[in-house]
Every structure is written in structure tokens, then in C-alpha cells.
Motif scaffolding. Sequence first.
Motif, short mmCIF file in Angstrom:
data_model
loop_
_atom_site.label_atom_id
_atom_site.label_comp_id
_atom_site.label_asym_id
_atom_site.label_seq_id
_atom_site.Cartn_x
_atom_site.Cartn_y
_atom_site.Cartn_z
N GLU A 119 19.02 13.37 -76.48
CA GLU A 119 19.18 14.65 -77.18
C GLU A 119 17.85 15.38 -77.27
O GLU A 119 17.76 16.58 -77.01
CB GLU A 119 19.74 14.42 -78.58
CG GLU A 119 19.95 15.71 -79.35
CD GLU A 119 20.58 15.48 -80.70
OE1 GLU A 119 19.84 15.07 -81.63
OE2 GLU A 119 21.79 15.70 -80.82
N GLU B 229 16.82 16.24 -73.36
CA GLU B 229 17.72 16.88 -72.40
C GLU B 229 18.61 17.98 -72.97
O GLU B 229 19.06 18.85 -72.22
CB GLU B 229 18.62 15.82 -71.77
CG GLU B 229 17.88 14.72 -71.04
CD GLU B 229 18.78 13.56 -70.65
OE1 GLU B 229 20.02 13.66 -70.78
OE2 GLU B 229 18.23 12.53 -70.21
N SER B 230 18.92 17.93 -74.25
CA SER B 230 19.94 18.83 -74.81
C SER B 230 19.39 20.20 -75.18
O SER B 230 18.18 20.42 -75.26
CB SER B 230 20.58 18.20 -76.04
OG SER B 230 19.69 18.28 -77.15
N GLU B 231 20.31 21.11 -75.44
CA GLU B 231 19.93 22.44 -75.93
C GLU B 231 19.21 22.33 -77.27
O GLU B 231 18.23 23.02 -77.52
CB GLU B 231 21.19 23.32 -76.06
CG GLU B 231 20.88 24.78 -76.27
CD GLU B 231 20.03 25.40 -75.16
OE1 GLU B 231 19.14 26.21 -75.49
OE2 GLU B 231 20.25 25.08 -73.97
N LYS B 232 19.71 21.45 -78.15
CA LYS B 232 19.05 21.23 -79.44
C LYS B 232 17.61 20.74 -79.23
O LYS B 232 16.70 21.20 -79.91
CB LYS B 232 19.84 20.19 -80.26
CG LYS B 232 19.23 19.91 -81.62
CD LYS B 232 20.06 18.90 -82.38
CE LYS B 232 19.41 18.55 -83.71
NZ LYS B 232 20.15 17.52 -84.45
N LYS C 205 15.72 21.37 -76.64
CA LYS C 205 14.94 22.51 -76.14
C LYS C 205 14.55 23.44 -77.29
O LYS C 205 13.42 23.96 -77.34
CB LYS C 205 15.74 23.27 -75.08
CG LYS C 205 15.89 22.50 -73.80
CD LYS C 205 16.78 23.24 -72.83
CE LYS C 205 17.05 22.36 -71.61
NZ LYS C 205 18.10 22.89 -70.75
N GLU C 206 15.47 23.65 -78.23
CA GLU C 206 15.17 24.48 -79.40
C GLU C 206 14.07 23.83 -80.25
O GLU C 206 13.19 24.51 -80.77
CB GLU C 206 16.43 24.70 -80.23
CG GLU C 206 17.45 25.59 -79.55
CD GLU C 206 18.80 25.59 -80.25
OE1 GLU C 206 18.94 24.99 -81.34
OE2 GLU C 206 19.75 26.19 -79.69
N LYS D 22 11.73 21.88 -79.13
CA LYS D 22 10.49 22.05 -78.37
C LYS D 22 9.93 23.45 -78.60
O LYS D 22 8.72 23.63 -78.78
CB LYS D 22 10.73 21.80 -76.88
CG LYS D 22 9.51 21.97 -76.02
CD LYS D 22 8.43 20.95 -76.34
CE LYS D 22 7.26 21.07 -75.38
NZ LYS D 22 6.18 20.15 -75.72
N GLU D 23 10.81 24.46 -78.60
CA GLU D 23 10.36 25.84 -78.86
C GLU D 23 9.74 25.95 -80.25
O GLU D 23 8.68 26.58 -80.41
CB GLU D 23 11.53 26.81 -78.72
CG GLU D 23 11.97 27.02 -77.29
CD GLU D 23 13.22 27.89 -77.18
OE1 GLU D 23 13.59 28.57 -78.16
OE2 GLU D 23 13.83 27.88 -76.09
#
Length: 168
Positions: A118, A121-124, A126-127, A129-130
Amino acid sequence: MTKDQLVEFAWGLANSKHPFLWVIRPDLVIGEAAILPPEFTNETADRGMISGWCLQEKVLCHSSTGVMDTMCGGVRIISWPFFGDQQTNCWNACVHWGFGTEIDKNVKRDEVEKMLRELMESEKGKEMKERAMEWKKSAEDSIKPGGSSYMNLDKVIQEVLLQKPTTS
């Protein structure tokens, strides 16, 4: 941690298939040496590095005294808090700042693998990381001339070390 918990972490990490650096102190396991199964070492030889010590600042800023260094390095974290300020730091990273997640006290390999996937790799993930990168930029801005940390340090120098009261 217990020997079983160490093994669960190890296999969760192995099963995630992600590259890793894992620093394991020799006294990490309660009452015995921290020894990983040979099968784990064979499984992860091409993507893992295990060490008894490292310069955390160098690793996290690829800026450790804890969660603040991960923030300054723009790094997402999985927390497993036990004592001291770890609970507070975990809450801040996970809830307030939004770049961390907490693993359950009853650690299981499937959960470790799921959380790593998660996070990576996941969208969550990535968020997260941002958000970590936003906090990194904020920390960098605060130490530049005119930044809040820069000005606060200057104020301490003026008022305490040089004993010159500032007007602000």
C-alpha cells in the motif's frame, strides 16, 4: 520484539518483493540474538541489505532521531510504536501530517506485506509521498534566511547568547 514478531516482519518484507535496507540491532529480540531464518536471507539476497547499524540521516535523506528526520527527508513511514514519544510521533505522522501508517501490535506477515505494498504501490501511498514531499519543502523553507526556524534561531542567539532583546 519477540522472535516470532521478527520472523513475521521478515516474511512480510520478503513477500512484498520490494528492495529494502533493514537495520536490526543485535539486542532487538527479547532474551536472545536477532537471527533471521536462512530461507529469508536466500529469498531477499538480490534486493535486501541487513545491517546492525547505519547513519540514519544518510539513509532517510537519499535528512535520525525520529519522525522529524523522515519528514525532512520526504519519507513515508510505517510505525510500530512502543515507548517514549513513539506513540505521539506515530499519531502525528499518520493522522496530523498524513505521511505514515501504523502497524498493529500483533504483527503478522500478511499485514506487513499489505502495508508495504500500500505504501509503495497504491494511490494512497502516492498521496502519502506527496504529503511527505510537501513537509520536506516546508522544512527546507523554514531554515532559509527569513524562514520561521531561521528567524527563531536568530532570536535565540540575539536574546540568550548575545543578550540583545529583539523588537519582534
